[in-house]
Design a protein around this motif. Structure first.
Motif, PDB file in Angstrom:
ATOM      1  N   ARG A   1       0.839  -1.181   0.000  1.00  0.00           N
ATOM      2  CA  ARG A   1       0.000   0.000   0.000  1.00  0.00           C
ATOM      3  C   ARG A   1       0.879   1.237   0.000  1.00  0.00           C
ATOM      4  O   ARG A   1       1.459   1.586   1.026  1.00  0.00           O
ATOM      5  CB  ARG A   1      -0.890   0.012   1.222  1.00  0.00           C
ATOM      6  CG  ARG A   1      -1.924  -1.050   1.192  1.00  0.00           C
ATOM      7  CD  ARG A   1      -2.872  -0.842   2.309  1.00  0.00           C
ATOM      8  NE  ARG A   1      -4.028  -1.690   2.073  1.00  0.00           N
ATOM      9  CZ  ARG A   1      -5.077  -1.695   2.815  1.00  0.00           C
ATOM     10  NH1 ARG A   1      -5.140  -0.909   3.864  1.00  0.00           N
ATOM     11  NH2 ARG A   1      -6.082  -2.478   2.525  1.00  0.00           N
ATOM     12  N   LYS A   2       0.937   1.858  -1.126  1.00  0.00           N
ATOM     13  CA  LYS A   2       1.792   3.032  -1.253  1.00  0.00           C
ATOM     14  C   LYS A   2       1.082   4.271  -0.748  1.00  0.00           C
ATOM     15  O   LYS A   2      -0.125   4.420  -0.897  1.00  0.00           O
ATOM     16  CB  LYS A   2       2.211   3.230  -2.704  1.00  0.00           C
ATOM     17  CG  LYS A   2       3.194   2.205  -3.186  1.00  0.00           C
ATOM     18  CD  LYS A   2       3.702   2.534  -4.557  1.00  0.00           C
ATOM     19  CE  LYS A   2       4.787   1.560  -4.952  1.00  0.00           C
ATOM     20  NZ  LYS A   2       5.365   1.895  -6.232  1.00  0.00           N
ATOM     21  N   GLU A   3       1.876   5.120  -0.123  1.00  0.00           N
ATOM     22  CA  GLU A   3       1.394   6.420   0.318  1.00  0.00           C
ATOM     23  C   GLU A   3       2.587   7.364   0.353  1.00  0.00           C
ATOM     24  O   GLU A   3       3.732   6.930   0.331  1.00  0.00           O
ATOM     25  CB  GLU A   3       0.711   6.331   1.682  1.00  0.00           C
ATOM     26  CG  GLU A   3       1.580   5.765   2.790  1.00  0.00           C
ATOM     27  CD  GLU A   3       0.834   5.572   4.095  1.00  0.00           C
ATOM     28  OE1 GLU A   3       0.963   6.453   4.972  1.00  0.00           O
ATOM     29  OE2 GLU A   3       0.139   4.555   4.220  1.00  0.00           O
ATOM     30  N   ASP A  41       6.594   8.163  -2.695  1.00  0.00           N
ATOM     31  CA  ASP A  41       5.437   7.273  -2.640  1.00  0.00           C
ATOM     32  C   ASP A  41       5.929   5.847  -2.512  1.00  0.00           C
ATOM     33  O   ASP A  41       6.535   5.310  -3.443  1.00  0.00           O
ATOM     34  CB  ASP A  41       4.572   7.427  -3.893  1.00  0.00           C
ATOM     35  CG  ASP A  41       3.859   8.768  -3.935  1.00  0.00           C
ATOM     36  OD1 ASP A  41       3.477   9.256  -2.851  1.00  0.00           O
ATOM     37  OD2 ASP A  41       3.690   9.324  -5.034  1.00  0.00           O
ATOM     38  N   THR A  42       5.675   5.258  -1.360  1.00  0.00           N
ATOM     39  CA  THR A  42       6.147   3.912  -1.089  1.00  0.00           C
ATOM     40  C   THR A  42       5.261   3.285  -0.029  1.00  0.00           C
ATOM     41  O   THR A  42       4.396   3.950   0.535  1.00  0.00           O
ATOM     42  CB  THR A  42       7.632   3.934  -0.667  1.00  0.00           C
ATOM     43  OG1 THR A  42       8.139   2.607  -0.676  1.00  0.00           O
ATOM     44  CG2 THR A  42       7.839   4.574   0.682  1.00  0.00           C
ATOM     45  N   ASP A  43       5.507   2.038   0.264  1.00  0.00           N
ATOM     46  CA  ASP A  43       4.791   1.358   1.340  1.00  0.00           C
ATOM     47  C   ASP A  43       5.611   1.532   2.618  1.00  0.00           C
ATOM     48  O   ASP A  43       6.654   0.901   2.770  1.00  0.00           O
ATOM     49  CB  ASP A  43       4.616  -0.121   1.010  1.00  0.00           C
ATOM     50  CG  ASP A  43       3.778  -0.853   2.032  1.00  0.00           C
ATOM     51  OD1 ASP A  43       3.897  -0.558   3.239  1.00  0.00           O
ATOM     52  OD2 ASP A  43       3.015  -1.741   1.633  1.00  0.00           O
ATOM     53  N   LYS A  45       5.252   0.502   5.626  1.00  0.00           N
ATOM     54  CA  LYS A  45       5.415  -0.702   6.450  1.00  0.00           C
ATOM     55  C   LYS A  45       6.538  -1.581   5.916  1.00  0.00           C
ATOM     56  O   LYS A  45       7.319  -2.134   6.692  1.00  0.00           O
ATOM     57  CB  LYS A  45       4.111  -1.498   6.513  1.00  0.00           C
ATOM     58  CG  LYS A  45       3.052  -0.823   7.346  1.00  0.00           C
ATOM     59  CD  LYS A  45       1.784  -1.651   7.415  1.00  0.00           C
ATOM     60  CE  LYS A  45       0.727  -0.917   8.229  1.00  0.00           C
ATOM     61  NZ  LYS A  45      -0.531  -1.650   8.272  1.00  0.00           N
ATOM     62  N   TYR A 128      11.443  -7.565   0.617  1.00  0.00           N
ATOM     63  CA  TYR A 128      10.670  -6.333   0.801  1.00  0.00           C
ATOM     64  C   TYR A 128      11.202  -5.228  -0.108  1.00  0.00           C
ATOM     65  O   TYR A 128      10.438  -4.508  -0.741  1.00  0.00           O
ATOM     66  CB  TYR A 128      10.720  -5.862   2.255  1.00  0.00           C
ATOM     67  CG  TYR A 128       9.910  -6.686   3.227  1.00  0.00           C
ATOM     68  CD1 TYR A 128       8.913  -7.562   2.811  1.00  0.00           C
ATOM     69  CD2 TYR A 128      10.141  -6.597   4.591  1.00  0.00           C
ATOM     70  CE1 TYR A 128       8.181  -8.313   3.714  1.00  0.00           C
ATOM     71  CE2 TYR A 128       9.399  -7.341   5.502  1.00  0.00           C
ATOM     72  CZ  TYR A 128       8.426  -8.192   5.059  1.00  0.00           C
ATOM     73  OH  TYR A 128       7.700  -8.916   5.962  1.00  0.00           O
TER      74      TYR A 128
END
Length: 155
Positions: A1-3, A41-43, A45, A128
Motif C-alpha cells: 500500500r503506497k502512500e 510514494d512507497t509502502d 510498512k 521487501y
C-alpha cells in the motif's frame, strides 16, 4: 500500500524501536539528519520492516560498545534515496558473502547459540526491498564491520 511518506519519520521510528536493544548491548545508534524527500510514494510498512531487519543484525552482530550509523541521501540522477546502515561488528567472511541473502544463512564467525533467529532476516529484507522496486547490497570486512545499502525509488 503506497502512500506519500517522509523517510525521516520512518527512520526515526526504527531508531526508537531499536534504541533499547542497542543500549542493552552498549551500542551507539546514530541517525544522521535525513533529507526531506517530497513525493516519496512507497509502502511505509515494508520500508520500516526492511530497515528494521538490517538494523537488528547490525546491533546483534556488533562488537560490545560498538556503533551503528544510519545515513540517508537523495540520489537525484537515479531518482531515489540511498539508506546506509554501517556497523562496527564482526563482518561477513569473504567466502560466505554470496550466501548473505539466502534463506537460513548465519555466518560462521560468530557464536549464534545465544542469538535467537533462523537466518531469515536478510532474506526477508531483500524481498521487501524488491517489492518496493529497490535494490539492496552490502560491503563487509571481517572484524571491521558491514555496511548495508538500500536504494529506493522516489516518484
Amino acid at each position: 500500500r503506497k502512500e506519500t511518506v517522509k523517510l525521516a519519520d520512518i527512520l526515526g521510528d526504527v531508531v526508537n524501536i531499536m534504541s533499547s536493544a542497542a543500549k542493552e548491548r552498549g551500542i551507539r545508534l546514530m541517525l544522521a539528519p535525513v533529507p526531506s524527500v517530497v513525493g516519496m510514494d512507497t509502502d511505509p510498512k515494508l520500508v520500516k520492516a526492511a530497515v528494521l531487519k538490517i538494523l537488528e543484525n547490525a546491533i546483534r552482530y556488533n562488537a560490545a560498545n560498538g556503533e551503528v550509523k544510519i545515513n540517508a541521501s537523495l540520489q537525484e540522477k537515479q531518482k531515489g534515496v540511498l539508506i546506509e546502515i554501517q556497523d562496527t561488528g564482526v563482518g561477513v567472511p569473504t567466502a560466505e558473502q554470496p550466501l548473505v541473502f539466502t534463506k537460513f544463512f548465519r555466518g560462521s564467525n560468530f557464536n549464534t547459540t545465544d542469538i535467537s533467529g533462523a537466518g531469515l532476516g536478510l532474506y526477508i529484507a531483500r524481498e521487501y526491498v524488491k517489492l518496493l522496486g529497490g535494490k539492496i547490497w552490502f560491503k563487509s570486512e571481517e572484524e571491521k564491520g558491514t555496511t548495508f545499502f538500500i536504494f529506493l525509488p522516489i516518484s
